[in-house]
Every structure is written in structure tokens, then in C-alpha cells.
Design an enzyme around this catalytic site. Sequence first.
Site, PDB file in Angstrom:
ATOM      1  N   ILE A 150      43.954  22.593  -4.028  1.00 29.95           N
ATOM      2  CA  ILE A 150      42.549  22.937  -3.806  1.00 29.95           C
ATOM      3  C   ILE A 150      41.998  22.304  -2.528  1.00 29.95           C
ATOM      4  CG2 ILE A 150      42.135  23.209  -6.277  1.00 29.95           C
ATOM      5  CD1 ILE A 150      40.488  20.557  -6.108  1.00 29.95           C
ATOM      6  N   ASP A 151      42.698  21.286  -1.992  1.00 23.84           N
ATOM      7  CA  ASP A 151      42.165  20.557  -0.831  1.00 23.84           C
ATOM      8  C   ASP A 151      42.231  21.341   0.477  1.00 23.84           C
ATOM      9  OD1 ASP A 151      41.509  18.353  -2.358  1.00 23.84           O
ATOM     10  OD2 ASP A 151      43.427  17.367  -2.029  1.00 23.84           O
ATOM     11  N   ASP A 205      52.189  19.305   0.111  1.00 22.15           N
ATOM     12  CA  ASP A 205      53.123  18.746   1.091  1.00 22.15           C
ATOM     13  C   ASP A 205      54.197  17.859   0.464  1.00 22.15           C
ATOM     14  OD1 ASP A 205      51.404  16.720   0.435  1.00 22.15           O
ATOM     15  OD2 ASP A 205      50.748  16.280   2.465  1.00 22.15           O
TER      16      ASP A 205
END
Length: 328
Positions: free
Chosen positions: A131-132, A107
Site C-alpha cells: 500500500i505504500d 522489495d
Amino acid sequence: MSKTIKKIGVMTSGGDSPGMNAAIRSVVRACVYHNIECYGIYRGYEGMIEGDFILLNARSVKGIINKGGTILKSARSKDFRTYEGRKKAHEQLTKAGIDALVVIGGDGSFTGAMIFSDEFDYHVIGIPGTIDNDIFGTTHTLGFDTACNTVVDVIDKIRDTASSHNRLFFVEVMGRDAGHIALNVGVGAGAEEILIPEEDLGLDRLLESLRRSKQSGKSSSIVIVAEGDKIGKSVFELKDYVEAHMTEYEVRVSVLGHMQRGGSPSCFDRVLASRMGVKAVESLLEGKNKYMVGLIKDQMTLTPLEKAIKGQSKIDLELLRVSDILTI
């Protein structure tokens, strides 16, 4: 095909994630297929400001689909946060004749891309690489599947020693603002408890759950903790609290850290990156601007960058319900 776009730049920004190289490869080869020149931009926005570009062709990206990290490197750029820095970046792109950008990142990278697009009327498409899995507009971000597989493999090994020594292990995984990794690996690895930012379990309920596990005959336990969990100030504080109230357990902490970002991407992430790269290039050629490519119901979709940045990725409530049932 839009006649205005003759050269496309591709860059990686923010934290690296497995699958970024596969996405770079896909973008480059999609450009070659459509007779468009593709330039790699080294070190994200910092490299853009410095004009650190390299012309890539189909052979330039051979043998990278299986590699973790990013061949284009990644770096934070304080200068790009200023209008002057962004203006210099635009001048470098214009000088090189690059007409549009594919930005692979999270983001923060998308926020920079959107501001840049607004200020200079420049076409950008985003590919979610983190990866989140915490970006709105896609069920999977690049690297999430690989990170989950990496963590499950580690937890399987930790369980071997936990069982041997009647130990309780707190395993901290990445997820400052979202518990997607913790929830998925917790279910996949058969954890006794899963602590995520979206659900405040509370210390008393945690103890109750651990006591129930002990009474049911479990001699060892694995508790998965997302780094953004709200119960304690840190996973080590949780360890101290449990040790003080459950002296029958020998408690250990394992913080997995950046190893979760590394490694060869899974087949799923390689395929996802390949699909996203082609979709990003073809979207630019169709005149699309300020969108993020995503995966929803196994279809490639486009979400406005602003919505992807501001929207909230939601935890899988059904998986949460399943985890509650299976931790009995």
C-alpha cells in the site's frame, strides 16, 4: 510460448495489500488460458520450503477478486534467508515440477526472489503489492489506491468531530519511508497540513502554518502525518509540542494503523491486478526473468528486479506544489 515452462507457481509475501487476491486470480486464469498448470504456494517462502503447494484452476479463484488480504496467506521466513533454506525450497519446487514463479510482494520479497533466481537459475517475475507505493518502476503498486480511499473516508469522519469541537487532529497514516499515502490523502481530504519523510517541514513552520489557518478563520484543522515523518520522534510528540505552544487548540491523535491494509480493493486496484497478473505470466512464457511488472503512463512495463529494489520511488512534486497552494 516457451516449451520449458509447463507449471508456474504463484505466491504472496510480505505485508498483505488489497488487490493481491485479484492478482492471484489473474495469474491462475492466464495460466489456464495458455494451457499451463498453476500452483498456489501457501505462506510465502516459508510454504515454499515446506512444499505447501496446491494446484489451482479457474474455478479455484472464483469469488476472490473483491476480497482483501490474500487467500495464499503470507509469512516471514528466517530459513529462506539462508542458502540451506533456499536450497530446500528449490528442491521442493523441482519435486513438484514447478518451472517458474510469480512473486507478489514488496522489495523484501523481490530481494529474496532475485537471490533465489541467481543461485538456482530459476525464472521469477514480480508483481508489486504494497500500500505504500514505494517501489521504483511503477506509478501504482497494488493496494495503494484502495488504502488512499480508505484513509480519505476515515478523515472525512474525523473532520466531522473536529469541526464540532474546534479540535486539531493529527492523523498518522502508513509510510515509513515514503509519503505517497499522506500526500495523496492530504490533498484528497483537504488537510490543513501534510507531513512526509521527503520534506522536513520543521516544528516552527508547522506552528506558523497552524496559526495562519487559525487567523484565517478555521476553527478546526486536520494534519496528515506519514509514520516516517522526520519532524518529531512520534505523532504524540508533535501533539505535545503543539499543545504547549497553541493552547487555543484541543489536540487529538488518530493512528490509523493496519486498517489501511484491509478492505475490498477498489475498481482501480482490481483492474491493475488483472493486467499485472496476465503480464507476469506472459512475460515468463516469453522467457523473461528477474523483472517486475509495473504501470507507467497506463502501459504495462517491465523493470529489472534489481532496479526496482534499489531505485528510489519519487514523490509527486507537482502534487506537493498543489498541496502547498491549497492549504492556504
